[in-house]
Write a protein that holds these residues in place. Structure first.
Motif, PDB file in Angstrom:
ATOM      1  N   HIS A  99       4.975 -22.188   3.612  1.00  0.00           N
ATOM      2  CA  HIS A  99       4.093 -21.048   3.884  1.00  0.00           C
ATOM      3  C   HIS A  99       4.729 -19.748   3.397  1.00  0.00           C
ATOM      4  CE1 HIS A  99       1.143 -23.347   6.058  1.00  0.00           C
ATOM      5  NE2 HIS A  99       2.089 -23.862   6.816  1.00  0.00           N
ATOM      6  N   ALA A 100       6.043 -19.633   3.543  1.00  0.00           N
ATOM      7  CA  ALA A 100       6.743 -18.435   3.093  1.00  0.00           C
ATOM      8  C   ALA A 100       6.693 -18.322   1.569  1.00  0.00           C
ATOM      9  CB  ALA A 100       8.187 -18.453   3.581  1.00  0.00           C
ATOM     10  N   VAL A 101       6.824 -19.446   0.880  1.00  0.00           N
ATOM     11  CA  VAL A 101       6.716 -19.434  -0.581  1.00  0.00           C
ATOM     12  C   VAL A 101       5.309 -18.989  -0.989  1.00  0.00           C
ATOM     13  CG1 VAL A 101       6.806 -20.835  -2.678  1.00  0.00           C
ATOM     14  CG2 VAL A 101       8.523 -21.167  -0.876  1.00  0.00           C
ATOM     15  N   SER A 102       4.301 -19.506  -0.321  1.00  0.00           N
ATOM     16  CA  SER A 102       2.916 -19.090  -0.600  1.00  0.00           C
ATOM     17  C   SER A 102       2.728 -17.603  -0.339  1.00  0.00           C
ATOM     18  CB  SER A 102       1.926 -19.885   0.252  1.00  0.00           C
ATOM     19  OG  SER A 102       1.932 -21.230  -0.117  1.00  0.00           O
ATOM     20  N   ASP A 103       3.329 -17.099   0.735  1.00  0.00           N
ATOM     21  CA  ASP A 103       3.245 -15.666   1.033  1.00  0.00           C
ATOM     22  C   ASP A 103       3.865 -14.849  -0.094  1.00  0.00           C
ATOM     23  OD1 ASP A 103       2.041 -16.274   3.436  1.00  0.00           O
ATOM     24  OD2 ASP A 103       3.795 -15.755   4.682  1.00  0.00           O
ATOM     25  N   ALA A 104       5.035 -15.266  -0.575  1.00  0.00           N
ATOM     26  CA  ALA A 104       5.702 -14.542  -1.655  1.00  0.00           C
ATOM     27  C   ALA A 104       4.864 -14.578  -2.933  1.00  0.00           C
ATOM     28  CB  ALA A 104       7.088 -15.134  -1.904  1.00  0.00           C
ATOM     29  N   GLY A 161     -21.672   2.788   5.605  1.00  0.00           N
ATOM     30  CA  GLY A 161     -21.482   1.639   6.484  1.00  0.00           C
ATOM     31  C   GLY A 161     -21.630   0.295   5.792  1.00  0.00           C
ATOM     32  N   ARG A 162     -21.780   0.279   4.466  1.00  0.00           N
ATOM     33  CA  ARG A 162     -21.904  -0.979   3.731  1.00  0.00           C
ATOM     34  C   ARG A 162     -20.521  -1.540   3.443  1.00  0.00           C
ATOM     35  NH1 ARG A 162     -25.783   1.841  -0.512  1.00  0.00           N
ATOM     36  NH2 ARG A 162     -23.865   3.036  -0.553  1.00  0.00           N
ATOM     37  N   PHE A 163     -20.384  -2.850   3.550  1.00  0.00           N
ATOM     38  CA  PHE A 163     -19.101  -3.491   3.268  1.00  0.00           C
ATOM     39  C   PHE A 163     -18.786  -3.396   1.784  1.00  0.00           C
ATOM     40  CE2 PHE A 163     -20.011  -5.464   7.343  1.00  0.00           C
ATOM     41  CZ  PHE A 163     -18.785  -5.311   7.956  1.00  0.00           C
ATOM     42  N   ARG A 164     -17.529  -3.103   1.473  1.00  0.00           N
ATOM     43  CA  ARG A 164     -17.052  -3.007   0.094  1.00  0.00           C
ATOM     44  C   ARG A 164     -16.419  -4.325  -0.314  1.00  0.00           C
ATOM     45  NH1 ARG A 164     -14.159   2.820  -0.536  1.00  0.00           N
ATOM     46  NH2 ARG A 164     -15.396   3.872   1.007  1.00  0.00           N
ATOM     47  N   SER A 165     -16.503  -4.612  -1.589  1.00  0.00           N
ATOM     48  CA  SER A 165     -15.734  -5.745  -2.096  1.00  0.00           C
ATOM     49  C   SER A 165     -14.361  -5.224  -2.488  1.00  0.00           C
ATOM     50  CB  SER A 165     -16.434  -6.379  -3.297  1.00  0.00           C
ATOM     51  OG  SER A 165     -16.521  -5.444  -4.343  1.00  0.00           O
ATOM     52  N   GLY A 166     -13.374  -6.065  -2.442  1.00  0.00           N
ATOM     53  CA  GLY A 166     -12.025  -5.660  -2.816  1.00  0.00           C
ATOM     54  C   GLY A 166     -11.375  -4.787  -1.756  1.00  0.00           C
ATOM     55  N   GLY A 167     -10.239  -4.208  -2.148  1.00  0.00           N
ATOM     56  CA  GLY A 167      -9.522  -3.319  -1.240  1.00  0.00           C
ATOM     57  C   GLY A 167      -8.628  -4.028  -0.241  1.00  0.00           C
ATOM     58  N   HIS A 168      -8.405  -5.317  -0.450  1.00  0.00           N
ATOM     59  CA  HIS A 168      -7.602  -6.077   0.518  1.00  0.00           C
ATOM     60  C   HIS A 168      -6.151  -6.259   0.086  1.00  0.00           C
ATOM     61  CE1 HIS A 168     -11.342  -6.983   2.506  1.00  0.00           C
ATOM     62  NE2 HIS A 168     -11.821  -7.448   1.373  1.00  0.00           N
ATOM     63  N   GLY A 169      -5.844  -6.018  -1.202  1.00  0.00           N
ATOM     64  CA  GLY A 169      -4.517  -6.316  -1.744  1.00  0.00           C
ATOM     65  C   GLY A 169      -3.380  -5.576  -1.076  1.00  0.00           C
ATOM     66  N   TRP A 170      -3.486  -4.257  -0.975  1.00  0.00           N
ATOM     67  CA  TRP A 170      -2.391  -3.486  -0.391  1.00  0.00           C
ATOM     68  C   TRP A 170      -2.150  -3.845   1.073  1.00  0.00           C
ATOM     69  CZ3 TRP A 170       1.837  -1.635  -1.853  1.00  0.00           C
ATOM     70  CH2 TRP A 170       2.532  -0.682  -1.103  1.00  0.00           C
ATOM     71  N   PRO A 171      -3.200  -3.974   1.912  1.00  0.00           N
ATOM     72  CA  PRO A 171      -2.946  -4.413   3.295  1.00  0.00           C
ATOM     73  C   PRO A 171      -2.305  -5.805   3.372  1.00  0.00           C
ATOM     74  CG  PRO A 171      -5.114  -3.414   3.143  1.00  0.00           C
ATOM     75  CD  PRO A 171      -4.598  -3.542   1.735  1.00  0.00           C
ATOM     76  N   ILE A 172      -2.665  -6.697   2.460  1.00  0.00           N
ATOM     77  CA  ILE A 172      -2.045  -8.031   2.439  1.00  0.00           C
ATOM     78  C   ILE A 172      -0.561  -7.906   2.147  1.00  0.00           C
ATOM     79  CG2 ILE A 172      -1.897 -10.173   1.100  1.00  0.00           C
ATOM     80  CD1 ILE A 172      -4.987 -10.066   0.901  1.00  0.00           C
ATOM     81  N   VAL A 173      -0.205  -7.121   1.133  1.00  0.00           N
ATOM     82  CA  VAL A 173       1.204  -6.929   0.779  1.00  0.00           C
ATOM     83  C   VAL A 173       1.969  -6.360   1.975  1.00  0.00           C
ATOM     84  CG1 VAL A 173       2.786  -5.566  -0.661  1.00  0.00           C
ATOM     85  CG2 VAL A 173       0.793  -6.682  -1.698  1.00  0.00           C
TER      86      VAL A 173
END
Length: 145
Positions: A50-55, A107-119
């Motif tokens: 799981h740690a390798v997948s996270d990296a 109030g509409r959901f956006r696509s994308g924008g998840h990369g930085w919070p994931i990192v």
């Protein structure tokens, strides 16, 4: 000795290191896997899957963000030191990464924008530094245990 991967040419690669001609997200994921595998062969303790997948996900998100928001990847490398992997991605932009709200002003959901919070969530340490020639380098450290 840390294992490394760079997209910029180097004269001599450390044993077990990987090299990529281009740095797409898939190249970044593969580089992380190659360097970690080389470390395991060199006698380092096995890493948590799981740690390798996270990296790999951190490397993929950083390179994707550099391509989409930073004017392209200018340098990429991976170092494994002890029980951690450090992924460094440089790009041409001086702008700092930001987390976008999941919805727009209406109030509409956006696509994308998840990369930085994931990192930021997966990495133990994230640093952004300006480069002397312009642009920035983002380094993220992920524990492999």
């Amino acid at each position: 000795m840390p294992e490394k991967h760079r997209t910029t040419p180097v004269v001599e690669l450390p044993p077990g290191a990987a090299r990529s001609e281009a740095c797409r997200p898939a190249d970044a994921r593969q580089a992380v896997a190659d360097v970690i595998t080389a470390c395991c062969r060199a006698g380092h303790p096995p890493c948590d899957a799981h740690a390798v997948s996270d990296a790999q996900l951190v490397a993929s998100e950083l390179t994707t963000n550099a391509i989409l928001h930073g004017g392209g990847v200018t340098d990429f490398h991976v170092d494994v030191v002890g029980p951690e992997v450090r992924v460094c991605v440089s790009d041409r932009s001086d702008r700092l990464p930001v987390a976008r709200p999941p919805t727009d002003p209406q109030g509409r959901f956006r696509s994308g924008g998840h990369g930085w919070p994931i990192v930021c969530r997966l990495a133990r340490d994230v640093q952004v530094r300006d480069l002397p020639t312009g642009g920035k380098c983002i380094s993220a450290v992920v524990s492999l245990t």
